[in-house]
Design a protein around this motif. Structure first.
Motif, short mmCIF file in Angstrom:
data_model
loop_
_atom_site.label_atom_id
_atom_site.label_comp_id
_atom_site.label_asym_id
_atom_site.label_seq_id
_atom_site.Cartn_x
_atom_site.Cartn_y
_atom_site.Cartn_z
N GLY A 1 -39.08 38.23 2.37
CA GLY A 1 -38.73 37.94 3.76
C GLY A 1 -38.27 36.51 3.96
O GLY A 1 -37.36 36.24 4.76
N GLY B 1 -31.48 43.82 -2.04
CA GLY B 1 -31.11 42.49 -1.57
C GLY B 1 -31.12 42.38 -0.06
O GLY B 1 -30.79 41.33 0.49
N GLY B 2 -31.50 43.47 0.61
CA GLY B 2 -31.55 43.47 2.07
C GLY B 2 -32.73 44.26 2.58
O GLY B 2 -33.40 44.98 1.81
N LEU B 3 -32.98 44.18 3.88
CA LEU B 3 -34.16 44.83 4.47
C LEU B 3 -34.08 46.35 4.40
O LEU B 3 -35.06 47.01 4.05
CB LEU B 3 -34.32 44.38 5.92
CG LEU B 3 -34.75 42.93 6.16
CD1 LEU B 3 -34.80 42.63 7.65
CD2 LEU B 3 -36.11 42.67 5.53
N LEU C 1 -34.62 36.01 3.13
CA LEU C 1 -33.73 36.55 4.15
C LEU C 1 -33.92 35.86 5.51
O LEU C 1 -33.26 36.23 6.48
CB LEU C 1 -33.97 38.05 4.32
CG LEU C 1 -33.71 38.91 3.08
CD1 LEU C 1 -34.02 40.37 3.39
CD2 LEU C 1 -32.28 38.76 2.58
#
Length: 454
Positions: free
Chosen positions: A293, A351-353, A296
């Motif tokens: 987290g 690489g993302g939520l 990001l």
């Protein structure tokens, strides 16, 4: 000879267990064997509808609410200590002290419950825990020196809070083993429910802490935890189901000590080590998600992401009630651990939520069934006179492992980022697989009290 191959005939549907006189009845004292009992189908209703019939309708909500304080105090200690000292390090020490206290105090509480009965131990621990919470709040808000609360006093109070928190979840599992009378289908259903309840409380508990601390004050979660302990734990303690697991007599404890073999001790140790590996997986994933987290710029998303893993795990745990009985516990453990080891490297990829949410949903699937199975095996290999001790050792293994996993993942997150932290989780899953394999080999070598025949 397996000490749990004998079982007690469970109460009928028409008369719930909570309404029947259970005093003096031991699951090992009644006629019938586990082998014959597990062929008996539930008399009516669905698998989970059978649980209130066995324990009484009030048991499930009481036991669920009674385990909430344990799910609240670790995050509550972190929040409280950080708020009153202004130090994240002090918050980490406080949370760690709660975990260490719980890992040390849990098995002691289980041992005392085996010797003196659950009711007396739970009532005493509820009172002592409430006092410990008051001591913690005093250490946090009554300054002994200028400049704010003393961190050592705060950490010491957190250690006491963790050590005295009533062990509702493992002791509830002890009751279910007696109430189901050794019937494997009903026992699988009860333990599946227990694992799901644990997962849900460890999602709900931190959420309540965050809500109360942000909207009211950092000490409010501990007030709620204290009230729940004094009310719901007390109700759990005196619920008639405690009569299904009377205290073991001195003679029974003496005979168990004499009969105990090195092989039996290893068979108990392996599930405990499995739970340490499971806790290491949890702690590593928690810390890795915090690091993920942070990359990001969404630190607040870590709790939501971890909740997804918990919900996936809880839903899968419920399915164990319908698994075929020929899929025996030792084989279940190997399969579940191998699935965790195979799926956990997926955590390195997103690489993302949104992709991480999808991966967590998948990775969580084998976690719940594996926990159910390890608790099943731990209960199968434990002698009835030591069942409370073994169940609390298993629960404490998770707590200890979580601290180890969080620490290792934190170190690697500093040097290798969130992927290094996730590698700790993958390593824990591999360790779980090795432990489950060792248990399976030990069973095959001596089929006497074999786990896979339970």
């Amino acid at each position: 000879m397996n000490p749990l191959t004998t079982s007690r005939t469970p109460p009928t549907v028409e008369q719930p267990a909570a309404d029947r006189p259970l005093a003096g009845r031991s699951p090992a004292a009644a006629p019938g064997t586990g082998r014959s009992a597990r062929r008996t189908a539930p008399p009516s209703g669905g698998r989970y509808a059978r649980l209130p019939q066995l324990a009484g309708r009030g048991f499930l909500p009481i036991a669920f609410l009674a385990r909430l304080p344990l799910a609240m105090i670790t995050v509550g200690a972190l929040t409280l200590a950080t708020a009153v000292t202004g130090s994240y390090a002090a918050g980490g020490l406080a949370a760690g002290a709660v975990g260490i206290g719980s890992a040390l105090g849990g098995p002691l509480m289980g041992h005392l419950a085996d010797r003196a009965g659950q009711r007396a131990v739970l009532l005493a621990s509820a009172v002592v825990h409430a006092v410990a919470v008051a001591v913690l709040l005093a250490a946090a808000y009554v300054p002994l020196a200028p400049g704010g609360p003393a961190v050592p006093a705060l950490v010491g109070a957190c250690l006491l809070v963790g050590a005295t928190c009533p062990q509702v979840s493992p002791l509830a599992r002890v009751r279910w083993r007696a109430l189901t009378g050794g019937r494997r289908e009903e026992l699988d259903t009860a333990l599946s429910y227990e694992s799901t309840a644990d997962e849900l409380t460890f999602v709900l508990g931190p959420a309540l802490v965050g809500l109360l601390a942000s909207l009211v004050t950092p000490w409010a979660p501990f007030v709620l935890a204290g009230v729940l302990t004094l009310t719901m734990v007390a109700l759990f303690a005196v619920h008639p189901t405690h009569l299904a697991v009377p205290a073991a007599s001195r003679e029974a404890r003496r005979r168990a000590a004499v009969r105990s073999t090195a092989r039996e001790r290893v068979l108990v140790l392996l599930p405990v080590l499995g739970m340490v590996a499971m806790g290491t997986f949890f702690g590593a994933v928690q810390n890795a998600l915090n690091a993920f987290g942070g990359v990001l710029g969404a630190h607040s998303a870590a709790g939501l992401l971890y909740a997804v893993l918990g919900i996936s795990s809880a839903a899968a745990a419920l399915s164990v009630a319908w698994w075929p009985q020929r899929f025996r516990p030792a084989a279940r453990w190997v399969a579940g651990a191998a699935a965790m080891a195979a799926l956990s490297p997926l955590l390195l990829l997103p690489g993302g939520l949104v992709p991480m949410l999808a991966v967590l949903l998948v990775v969580g699937v084998p976690v719940g069934p594996t926990m159910v199975t390890v608790y099943t095996i731990g209960g199968d290999v434990a002698r009835p006179e030591r069942l409370g001790t073994v169940m609390t050792l298993l629960a404490s293994g998770v707590v200890l492992g979580t601290a180890v996993g969080a620490t290792l993942a934190g170190v690697l997150a500093e040097s290798a980022g969130h992927r290094g932290a996730f590698a700790v989780a993958a390593g824990a899953a591999l360790a779980m697989t090795a432990i489950s394999g060792a248990a399976a080999l030990l069973v095959r070598r001596d089929r006497g009290p074999a786990l896979d025949e339970r």
